[in-house]
Design a protein around this motif. Structure first.
Motif, PDB file in Angstrom:
ATOM      1  N   MET A 199     -12.877 -14.868 -10.300  1.00 53.24           N
ATOM      2  CA  MET A 199     -13.621 -15.858  -9.954  1.00 53.24           C
ATOM      3  C   MET A 199     -15.166 -15.873 -10.648  1.00 53.24           C
ATOM      4  O   MET A 199     -15.789 -14.304 -10.674  1.00 53.24           O
ATOM      5  N   PHE A 254     -10.664  -8.768  -2.372  1.00 54.22           N
ATOM      6  CA  PHE A 254     -11.371  -7.595  -2.163  1.00 54.22           C
ATOM      7  C   PHE A 254      -9.523  -6.965  -2.726  1.00 54.22           C
ATOM      8  O   PHE A 254     -10.652  -5.290  -3.162  1.00 54.22           O
ATOM      9  N   SER A 255      -8.875  -6.974  -2.489  1.00 56.21           N
ATOM     10  CA  SER A 255      -7.727  -6.355  -3.377  1.00 56.21           C
ATOM     11  C   SER A 255      -6.601  -7.106  -3.773  1.00 56.21           C
ATOM     12  O   SER A 255      -6.099  -8.595  -3.555  1.00 56.21           O
ATOM     13  N   PRO A 256      -7.192  -5.977  -4.938  1.00 51.99           N
ATOM     14  CA  PRO A 256      -5.807  -7.045  -5.646  1.00 51.99           C
ATOM     15  C   PRO A 256      -4.222  -7.168  -5.216  1.00 51.99           C
ATOM     16  O   PRO A 256      -3.005  -6.855  -5.292  1.00 51.99           O
ATOM     17  N   GLU A 262      -7.863 -10.985   2.855  1.00 50.72           N
ATOM     18  CA  GLU A 262      -9.258 -10.594   1.503  1.00 50.72           C
ATOM     19  C   GLU A 262      -8.431  -9.569   0.749  1.00 50.72           C
ATOM     20  O   GLU A 262      -9.372 -10.223  -0.658  1.00 50.72           O
ATOM     21  N   ARG A 320     -18.549  -3.584  -2.093  1.00 49.81           N
ATOM     22  CA  ARG A 320     -17.586  -4.572  -2.218  1.00 49.81           C
ATOM     23  C   ARG A 320     -18.376  -5.593  -1.070  1.00 49.81           C
ATOM     24  O   ARG A 320     -18.137  -6.918  -1.166  1.00 49.81           O
ATOM     25  N   PHE A 367       0.488  -0.662  -0.309  1.00 47.55           N
ATOM     26  CA  PHE A 367       0.176  -0.017  -0.363  1.00 47.55           C
ATOM     27  C   PHE A 367       1.092   1.185  -0.434  1.00 47.55           C
ATOM     28  O   PHE A 367       1.461   1.547   0.725  1.00 47.55           O
ATOM     29  N   MET A 408      -9.225 -12.803  -8.736  1.00 51.50           N
ATOM     30  CA  MET A 408      -9.449 -11.625  -9.222  1.00 51.50           C
ATOM     31  C   MET A 408     -10.667 -11.662 -10.713  1.00 51.50           C
ATOM     32  O   MET A 408     -11.197 -10.558 -10.210  1.00 51.50           O
ATOM     33  N   GLU A 466     -21.345  -7.142   8.084  1.00 46.16           N
ATOM     34  CA  GLU A 466     -21.700  -6.258   6.718  1.00 46.16           C
ATOM     35  C   GLU A 466     -22.785  -6.080   6.515  1.00 46.16           C
ATOM     36  O   GLU A 466     -23.893  -6.596   5.792  1.00 46.16           O
ATOM     37  N   ALA A 475     -12.063  -1.032 -12.227  1.00 45.77           N
ATOM     38  CA  ALA A 475     -11.074  -2.259 -13.070  1.00 45.77           C
ATOM     39  C   ALA A 475     -10.263  -2.856 -12.051  1.00 45.77           C
ATOM     40  O   ALA A 475     -10.072  -4.507 -11.989  1.00 45.77           O
ATOM     41  N   ARG A 476      -9.550  -2.300 -11.493  1.00 47.21           N
ATOM     42  CA  ARG A 476      -8.745  -2.321 -10.101  1.00 47.21           C
ATOM     43  C   ARG A 476      -8.624  -1.942  -8.634  1.00 47.21           C
ATOM     44  O   ARG A 476      -8.637  -1.834  -8.322  1.00 47.21           O
ATOM     45  N   LEU A 477     -10.038  -2.288  -8.435  1.00 48.93           N
ATOM     46  CA  LEU A 477     -10.471  -1.403  -7.277  1.00 48.93           C
ATOM     47  C   LEU A 477     -10.592  -2.902  -5.985  1.00 48.93           C
ATOM     48  O   LEU A 477     -10.210  -3.798  -6.325  1.00 48.93           O
ATOM     49  N   ASP A 478     -10.157  -1.500  -4.851  1.00 46.43           N
ATOM     50  CA  ASP A 478      -9.146  -1.851  -3.737  1.00 46.43           C
ATOM     51  C   ASP A 478      -9.718  -2.040  -2.884  1.00 46.43           C
ATOM     52  O   ASP A 478      -9.648  -0.794  -2.651  1.00 46.43           O
ATOM     53  N   TRP A 479     -10.919  -2.762  -2.520  1.00 49.54           N
ATOM     54  CA  TRP A 479     -11.600  -2.689  -0.984  1.00 49.54           C
ATOM     55  C   TRP A 479     -11.070  -2.361   0.014  1.00 49.54           C
ATOM     56  O   TRP A 479     -11.777  -1.470   1.020  1.00 49.54           O
ATOM     57  N   ARG A 480     -10.074  -2.668   0.320  1.00 52.79           N
ATOM     58  CA  ARG A 480      -8.912  -2.315   1.570  1.00 52.79           C
ATOM     59  C   ARG A 480      -8.317  -0.870   1.640  1.00 52.79           C
ATOM     60  O   ARG A 480      -7.329  -0.013   2.586  1.00 52.79           O
ATOM     61  N   VAL A 481      -8.321   0.178   0.474  1.00 54.58           N
ATOM     62  CA  VAL A 481      -7.693   1.110  -0.332  1.00 54.58           C
ATOM     63  C   VAL A 481      -8.889   1.878  -0.081  1.00 54.58           C
ATOM     64  O   VAL A 481      -8.851   3.370   0.072  1.00 54.58           O
ATOM     65  N   TRP A 522     -19.091  -8.409  -3.888  1.00 53.73           N
ATOM     66  CA  TRP A 522     -18.190  -8.911  -4.223  1.00 53.73           C
ATOM     67  C   TRP A 522     -18.266 -10.483  -4.640  1.00 53.73           C
ATOM     68  O   TRP A 522     -18.266 -11.080  -5.687  1.00 53.73           O
ATOM     69  N   ASP A 557     -17.784  -8.994 -11.855  1.00 52.58           N
ATOM     70  CA  ASP A 557     -16.501  -8.920 -12.212  1.00 52.58           C
ATOM     71  C   ASP A 557     -17.037  -7.890 -12.054  1.00 52.58           C
ATOM     72  O   ASP A 557     -17.703  -7.248 -11.522  1.00 52.58           O
ATOM     73  N   ARG A 558     -15.844  -6.864 -11.962  1.00 56.64           N
ATOM     74  CA  ARG A 558     -16.194  -5.373 -11.327  1.00 56.64           C
ATOM     75  C   ARG A 558     -16.212  -4.973 -12.501  1.00 56.64           C
ATOM     76  O   ARG A 558     -16.935  -3.893 -11.259  1.00 56.64           O
ATOM     77  N   LYS A 595     -18.236 -18.002  -6.359  1.00 56.18           N
ATOM     78  CA  LYS A 595     -18.105 -17.165  -4.999  1.00 56.18           C
ATOM     79  C   LYS A 595     -18.951 -17.987  -4.706  1.00 56.18           C
ATOM     80  O   LYS A 595     -18.587 -17.777  -3.463  1.00 56.18           O
ATOM     81  N   ARG A 599     -19.415   0.366  -0.632  1.00 56.53           N
ATOM     82  CA  ARG A 599     -20.867  -0.752  -0.577  1.00 56.53           C
ATOM     83  C   ARG A 599     -20.413  -1.550  -1.674  1.00 56.53           C
ATOM     84  O   ARG A 599     -21.058  -2.945  -1.570  1.00 56.53           O
TER      85      ARG A 599
END
Lengths: 294, 455
Positions: A72, A54-56, A49, B306, A15, A70, A88, B438-444, B309, B315-316, A77, B304
């Protein structure tokens, strides 16, 4: 060998230039109940995650049921149940509505099982989730994750808000349902005794590294504490492979060392080399965790 | 004293986002200096003042809107158990901060007075300081009070409108600006007295979970928690809507009506006093403020997303399209209903130029859509590029707000220009958002987090 539910290969995650996962490689097979431990910020949640997509990943890969995390498919799923660290739940809906809404996404949703579990876990489904306690919210989140009868259940700190009694009963039942030979469970917790009781595999995370990945019993076997009592002062450093900690006390003639993957003959070798009395002690998971992080 | 100074400085850094804004502020001040030194006409001088004012505004943005919330966090029992004398220091730091901010607002006017510019003859630096201190102190008290609950926090966006409305009408009733300052000082003293004596300060409402309703930002959020649940059969579509948007379609329509009514209520206070051509046009000028609702709404949709997902199996790319479709539909519903109330009242009161009113509304609708896509594209935890985009778009909204002057009913070309530019920018932002997802990071992707410091 069964097909792995999770395959992680050289997975790294950064990050903003800060590396929080470093070259993690592991696999999870059906029947595995993996407990993940590590200090705050060790990378547990990021690992869970990231492998769920959730995180690439910054580099490396994570595959779930053979598919890239990424990319799936819907079918892959639908085989996953996930309880995130922060729930959530929709705050204005009752538990019944939450279960029903989540059920809309899955074809194999098991309403009967969830209602039975809700009764046994004492989750008041008739109340809005905004009025539930932290523990009740965690139980409801877990119920939702179990609804689709997942082949891979991932739980991030699922018992943090439960009292010891509820925790023990909850984990036991959870594993009865999800922990059969065809399913895999990965759960993180700070409560090491819980992990020790239910996990057959342990991942120990430190600073983004997967420090230990193996059977719980093997970990206990591999880490030993040595109590050394010598007639003359002991050296400042113990020149032995796999030393995790080494502390001298009382005029430097008494020392305690924790070693990993040491040969069985090590106490004898040390006794001869240091002209000391060496006793070997097996450790519990909590002690191992503390020694690793000392 | 050292702790008070440290606390005061901490308010300028209370969210990480502010660091980028501070850097931008310094940059703009340097640019203003450069332009000021080389200026050889009044117009260039005004440009330098404008740039300097923008730079100062960036410095002040977070202290103005976040400091009171941070003060509430720091005043909760868990914090003050560690620092029993914290409240006195925090109140002193807050007073110092308000004075400092008022001084910063006054600075360009002082420079104007020294330079003996024509603008300076219209309003004195002392008057500016008095007004600024009043607005800041009363604003602080309001934000502190509103941040107590989710229900009241939704009204915070209306504060600037309220300040403009009441300020415009109230000016006629206050003989001297010094009176304003006196009122503010008394209010601040009463607030301080309560603050130091209160046994318990409630923790503020902060968005911390992705499942917090997006309607946090909407005034009618409280309706969701008290209305009985409608016994509709659950469906995949309904579930998707609820997870992604946090409310039902009816809820977003109600929110629009509520906003429209609030605008009317705020408007009719000054309108009852004001007369002339501006009377109803000022109501029309509330439409630009509405554009910020879709932006905040879209920002929440990103977080939201996420929740769908794993559940939705999408997919994204597909998730973005659903978020766009449902989010835009709901945001437009809310916007259109609020705007319809405003337009209806304006046209009933002054039916001279319906064409311009509709054109003005269309331009503002395009601006709202533009900000919606901006919100959808903000996925990088407030990176420099995201902050620049926010600042740039906010400035653009303010510029068009000033340039359009609806009371003149003559700026048709500008309105068409705004409509065209906003549409083009919306398309560009949509492309940016689609790429980002397309590269969304839900931890960010998350909202700015308040970093609490208590000194």
């Amino acid at each position: 060998m069964s097909v792995a539910a999770v395959t992680v290969s050289h997975l790294s995650k950064s990050f903003g230039g800060r590396e929080v996962l470093r070259d993690v490689t592991t696999e999870v097979h059906p029947g595995d109940v993996v407990g993940v431990i590590g200090k705050n910020g060790a990378g547990k949640t990021t690992l869970l995650e990231t492998l769920l997509g959730f995180s690439p990943p910054s580099s490396g890969s994570a595959r779930i049921f053979g598919e890239d995390c990424m990319q799936m498919s819907t079918a892959a799923k639908a085989r996953i149940g996930f309880v995130p660290q922060q729930d959530e739940l929709l705050p204005t809906l009752t538990g019944y509505k939450q279960l029903a809404l989540n059920g809309c996404f899955y074809e194999n949703w098991d309403h009967a099982l969830l209602e039975r579990l809700a009764r046994e876990w004492e989750v008041p489904l008739d109340r809005r989730s905004s009025t539930l306690s932290g523990g009740e919210r965690q139980k409801l989140s877990t119920l939702i994750a179990l609804g689709n009868q997942p082949d891979l259940l991932v739980l991030d700190e699922p018992v943090a808000s439960l009292d010891p009694l509820a925790r023990r009963r909850f984990l036991q039942q959870l594993l009865e349902i999800a922990g059969d030979a065809s399913r895999s469970v990965i759960f993180s917790s700070h409560i090491v005794s819980d992990l020790e009781r239910v996990a057959n595999r342990i991942w120990i995370m430190r600073d983004g590294n997967l420090l230990w990945d193996g059977e719980t019993d093997a970990l206990k076997q591999s880490v030993k504490r040595l109590h050394i009592r010598a007639r003359r002062p002991l050296p400042a450093q113990l020149d032995v492979a796999g030393v995790l900690t080494y502390r001298r006390e009382a005029g430097d003639t008494i020392a305690t060392a924790t070693v990993r993957d040491a040969p069985e003959s090590l106490p004898q070798q040390l006794a001869e080399r240091l002209d000391a009395q060496v006793e070997c002690e097996g450790l519990g998971l909590e002690d191992i965790f503390l020694e690793i992080h000392a | 004293m050292k702790a008070v100074l440290r606390l005061t400085l901490a308010y300028f850094d209370v969210v990480p986002l502010q660091r980028v804004l501070n850097a931008l502020g310094v940059l703009l001040l340097l640019v203003a200096l450069l332009v000021g030194f080389t200026a050889d006409s009044t117009r260039e001088g005004q440009l330098a003042t404008g740039i300097a004012a923008t730079g100062l505004w960036l410095f002040m943005l977070t202290p103005i809107f976040s400091a009171a919330v941070a003060m509430r966090i720091a005043s909760t029992r868990s914090m003050l158990n560690l620092r029993p004398h914290g409240r006195v220091r925090m109140l002193a730091a807050a007073t110092l901060l308000i004075t400092l901010l008022a001084a910063m607002v006054t600075m360009p006017f002082m420079v104007g007075e020294w330079a003996d510019s024509p603008r300076a003859t219209r309003i004195g630096a002392l008057t500016v300081f008095e007004i600024a201190w009043t607005v800041l102190a009363l604003g602080w008290i309001c934000i502190f009070a509103l941040s107590r609950s989710m229900h009241t926090l939704g009204l915070m966006g209306l504060l600037p409108v309220l300040v403009l409305g009441i300020g415009r009408s109230g000016a006629a009733w206050i003989p001297e600006p010094a009176w304003l300052l006196a009122i503010a000082v008394v209010a601040w003293a009463l607030f301080g007295r309560w603050y130091l004596r209160a046994g318990y300060v409630t923790r503020p409402v902060l968005v911390s979970s992705p499942s917090m309703d997006s309607s946090n930002n909407a005034p009618l959020q409280w309706l969701l928690s008290i209305l009985p649940e409608r016994d509709l059969p659950p469906s995949r579509e309904r579930a998707t809507f609820l997870f992604l948007l946090g409310g039902t379609p009816a809820f977003f329509a109600l929110t629009g009506a509520w906003m429209g009514l609030l605008f009317l209520a705020i408007h009719f206070i000054p309108a009852a006093i004001d007369s002339g051509e501006r009377r109803h046009s000022s109501l029309l000028q509330m439409l630009p403020f509405l554009a910020f609702f879709p932006a905040a709404f879209a920002l929440n949709i990103v977080r939201r997303g996420r929740m769908l997902w794993l559940r939705g199996g999408r997919d994204r790319g597909s998730l973005f399209r659903v978020a766009e479709l449902l989010g835009l539909r709901s945001a437009v519903t809310t916007w259109a209903i609020a705007a319809a109330v405003v337009i209806l009242v304006v046209l009933l009161a002054d039916p001279r130029s319906p064409g311009f009113v509709m054109l003005y509304a269309a331009a503002q609708a395009a601006v709202a859509v533009c900000l919606f896509y901006a919100g959808l594209s903000l996925i990088n935890a407030w990176s420099v590029r995201d902050v620049l985009l926010c600042v740039g778009l906010s400035l653009a909204v303010i510029v068009q707000f000033i340039a359009l002057e609806p009371h003149k009913r003559a700026n048709v070309d500008i309105a068409i220009g705004v409509l065209v530019i906003a549409t083009v920018v919306a398309l560009v932002l949509r492309w940016r958002a689609a790429r980002a997802w397309a590269r969304l990071d839900w931890r960010v992707a998350r909202l700015p987090q308040v970093a609490v410091r208590t000194g």
